[in-house]
Design an enzyme around this catalytic site. Structure first.
Site, PDB file in Angstrom:
ATOM      1  N   SER A  89       0.824  -1.218   0.000  1.00  0.00           N
ATOM      2  CA  SER A  89       0.000   0.000   0.000  1.00  0.00           C
ATOM      3  C   SER A  89       0.850   1.256   0.000  1.00  0.00           C
ATOM      4  CB  SER A  89      -0.928   0.020   1.215  1.00  0.00           C
ATOM      5  OG  SER A  89      -1.997  -0.859   0.996  1.00  0.00           O
ATOM      6  N   THR A 192      -0.729   2.269   4.606  1.00  0.00           N
ATOM      7  CA  THR A 192       0.084   3.492   4.638  1.00  0.00           C
ATOM      8  C   THR A 192       1.151   3.460   5.720  1.00  0.00           C
ATOM      9  OG1 THR A 192      -1.826   4.742   3.920  1.00  0.00           O
ATOM     10  CG2 THR A 192      -0.141   5.973   5.120  1.00  0.00           C
ATOM     11  N   THR A 210       1.770   6.759   0.810  1.00  0.00           N
ATOM     12  CA  THR A 210       0.814   5.678   0.524  1.00  0.00           C
ATOM     13  C   THR A 210       0.500   5.583  -0.965  1.00  0.00           C
ATOM     14  OG1 THR A 210      -1.345   4.802   1.217  1.00  0.00           O
ATOM     15  CG2 THR A 210      -1.269   7.136   0.711  1.00  0.00           C
ATOM     16  N   ARG A 220      -8.662   9.852  -7.067  1.00  0.00           N
ATOM     17  CA  ARG A 220      -8.982   9.946  -5.640  1.00  0.00           C
ATOM     18  C   ARG A 220      -7.704  10.223  -4.825  1.00  0.00           C
ATOM     19  NH1 ARG A 220      -7.270   7.162  -0.714  1.00  0.00           N
ATOM     20  NH2 ARG A 220      -8.994   7.230   0.755  1.00  0.00           N
ATOM     21  N   VAL A 221      -7.823  11.157  -3.913  1.00  0.00           N
ATOM     22  CA  VAL A 221      -6.733  11.454  -2.983  1.00  0.00           C
ATOM     23  C   VAL A 221      -7.274  11.251  -1.579  1.00  0.00           C
ATOM     24  CG1 VAL A 221      -5.270  13.297  -2.064  1.00  0.00           C
ATOM     25  CG2 VAL A 221      -5.559  13.062  -4.543  1.00  0.00           C
ATOM     26  N   GLY A 222      -6.498  10.582  -0.742  1.00  0.00           N
ATOM     27  CA  GLY A 222      -6.941  10.341   0.635  1.00  0.00           C
ATOM     28  C   GLY A 222      -6.360  11.347   1.601  1.00  0.00           C
ATOM     29  N   ASP A 223      -6.300  10.939   2.849  1.00  0.00           N
ATOM     30  CA  ASP A 223      -5.825  11.828   3.914  1.00  0.00           C
ATOM     31  C   ASP A 223      -4.307  11.981   3.939  1.00  0.00           C
ATOM     32  OD1 ASP A 223      -5.752   9.035   4.620  1.00  0.00           O
ATOM     33  OD2 ASP A 223      -5.134   9.662   6.629  1.00  0.00           O
ATOM     34  N   THR A 243      -3.583   6.193   9.672  1.00  0.00           N
ATOM     35  CA  THR A 243      -3.735   5.203   8.613  1.00  0.00           C
ATOM     36  C   THR A 243      -5.177   4.705   8.648  1.00  0.00           C
ATOM     37  OG1 THR A 243      -2.960   3.079   7.745  1.00  0.00           O
ATOM     38  CG2 THR A 243      -2.923   3.328  10.128  1.00  0.00           C
ATOM     39  N   GLY A 244      -5.612   4.133   7.546  1.00  0.00           N
ATOM     40  CA  GLY A 244      -6.989   3.649   7.480  1.00  0.00           C
ATOM     41  C   GLY A 244      -7.788   4.432   6.459  1.00  0.00           C
ATOM     42  N   GLY A 246      -9.104   7.059   4.654  1.00  0.00           N
ATOM     43  CA  GLY A 246      -8.726   8.460   4.656  1.00  0.00           C
ATOM     44  C   GLY A 246      -9.881   9.441   4.671  1.00  0.00           C
TER      45      GLY A 246
HETATM   46  N1  ASP Z   1      -5.143   6.433   4.630  1.00  0.00           N
HETATM   47  C1  ASP Z   1      -4.901   5.898   3.327  1.00  0.00           C
HETATM   48  C2  ASP Z   1      -5.855   6.499   2.339  1.00  0.00           C
HETATM   49  O1  ASP Z   1      -7.008   6.704   2.667  1.00  0.00           O
HETATM   50  C3  ASP Z   1      -5.019   4.409   3.230  1.00  0.00           C
HETATM   51  C4  ASP Z   1      -4.361   3.572   4.273  1.00  0.00           C
HETATM   52  O2  ASP Z   1      -3.913   4.023   5.306  1.00  0.00           O
HETATM   53  O3  ASP Z   1      -4.320   2.390   4.034  1.00  0.00           O
HETATM   54  O4  ASP Z   1      -5.461   6.705   1.219  1.00  0.00           O
END
Ligand code: ASP
Length: 332
Positions: A89, A192, A210, A220-223, A243-244, A246
């Site tokens: 990831s 991440t 990540t 798409r962009v996450g956190d 992490t997780g 986003g």
């Molecule tokens: N936080 C990351 C995202 O949403 C993904 C992850 O931590 O696995 O892109």
């Protein structure tokens, strides 16, 4: 007095009052940095998300032991995960998006409050180093997409195919199954990497990188590259990273929230727990939902909390490196 004059006078009085308020009100809520942190003997301290953090922490510790800066350490640490195709990831060998392309997000923040970030970056092995260049070489904080890639190439980074044969097979299988996108963080401990550190002088820095959620919508962009969401560092107070899923972290600006809670006097552990509970209170979570936070304060105290069981982080100090199982809001 004319309306315009009244407005100018009011603005002036308001400005002075705000200035005084800031000086005597807000400033008094800022936690005073410890002169000598209680645990100073064991500094540096490094925390990073998931079990791939073990190798990243070792690298980061090595950098600081050899006299490198805390900023160098966090960058070099997460580069280990970015280059490792087994870490699925992050960086090279990361899961692609729904169109089969690997797109990377990363950010970095140093003790001086500077920050740099890239999002939706393609074909560059080390987005964290591009983020650092954004911080150091531009007046901006964040570059995205083609502009970020052009900047990286101008800075001497080379194009690399980030889609490994194994990931290509995974993608083909996902496509053939006809499945649509479903958030699936916490998958086999591959997620991440967020890494935060404090050096022997008590200076803090952090890095987060990540490939994002597997099979995400293109673009798409996450956190993770969002300063304040996936990562936040305030050298007077502490640092936090996430992490997780986003989207939930972005909607609650999780890492910034944790640092601000620590500023108000909460321990890193309490701050992480409150940030997870903020999500639970504000956002509708689904059965596979996962969020993990880790935090470190100026005194070297650490904390971590997750929504669901299964989250781990790597802890290192001068004497040891170990994996820590994290308590969660949901018990099973
Ligand atoms: N936080 C990351 C995202 O949403 C993904 C992850 O931590 O696995 O892109």
């Amino acid at each position: 007095m004319s309306n315009r004059r009244k407005f100018l006078v009011q603005t002036l009085i308001g400005g002075i009052a705000t200035g005084l308020g800031y000086r005597y009100g807000l400033a008094s809520t800022i936690m005073k940095p410890a002169v000598l942190p209680p645990d100073h003997e064991s500094f540096p301290i490094i925390l990073s998300t998931w079990n791939h953090g073990l190798a990243a922490n070792k690298k980061a510790m090595g950098v600081m032991i050899k006299g490198g800066s805390v900023l160098d350490a966090v960058e070099q640490g997460v580069r280990v995960s970015e280059a490792d195709p087994k870490v699925q990831s992050v960086g090279f060998g990361g899961f692609p998006d729904a169109s089969g392309e690997v797109t990377l997000d990363a950010c970095i923040m140093g003790p001086d409050g500077r920050a740099g970030s890239v999002a939706c970056l393609k074909e560059i092995m080390h987005p964290i180093s591009v983020a650092r260049k954004v911080m150091e070489k531009t007046p901006h904080v964040m570059l995205v997409g083609d502009g970020a890639q052009k900047f990286a190439l101008d800075q001497g980074f080379e194009k690399t195919n980030l889609l490994t044969p194994e990931m290509n097979d995974n993608y083909a299988a996902w496509k053939a199954s006809g499945a649509s996108y479903a958030p699936h963080a916490n998958w086999e401990n591959h997620d991440t990497i967020g890494l935060i550190a404090i050096d022997i002088n008590g200076d803090l820095a952090g890095a987060c990188t990540t490939s994002g959620m597997a099979f995400k919508h293109p673009g798409r962009v996450g956190d993770s590259p969002i300063i304040g969401a996936g990562l936040f560092v305030d050298n007077e107070v502490g640092a936090a990273t996430a992490t997780g899923e986003g989207e939930a972290v972005m909607k609650t600006l999780g890492s910034f929230l944790i640092v601000e809670l620590m500023r108000q006097g909460y321990s890193p552990q309490q701050a992480c727990e409150l940030a997870v509970r903020r999500i639970v209170a504000k956002i509708k979570v689904h059965p596979h939902f996962q969020i993990g936070y880790i935090a470190l304060n100026k005194s070297g105290e650490v904390g971590a909390y997750a929504y669901a069981p299964g989250f781990q982080y790597a802890f290192s100090n001068r004497n040891e490196t170990r994996l820590v199982d994290v308590k969660s809001e949901k018990k099973n």
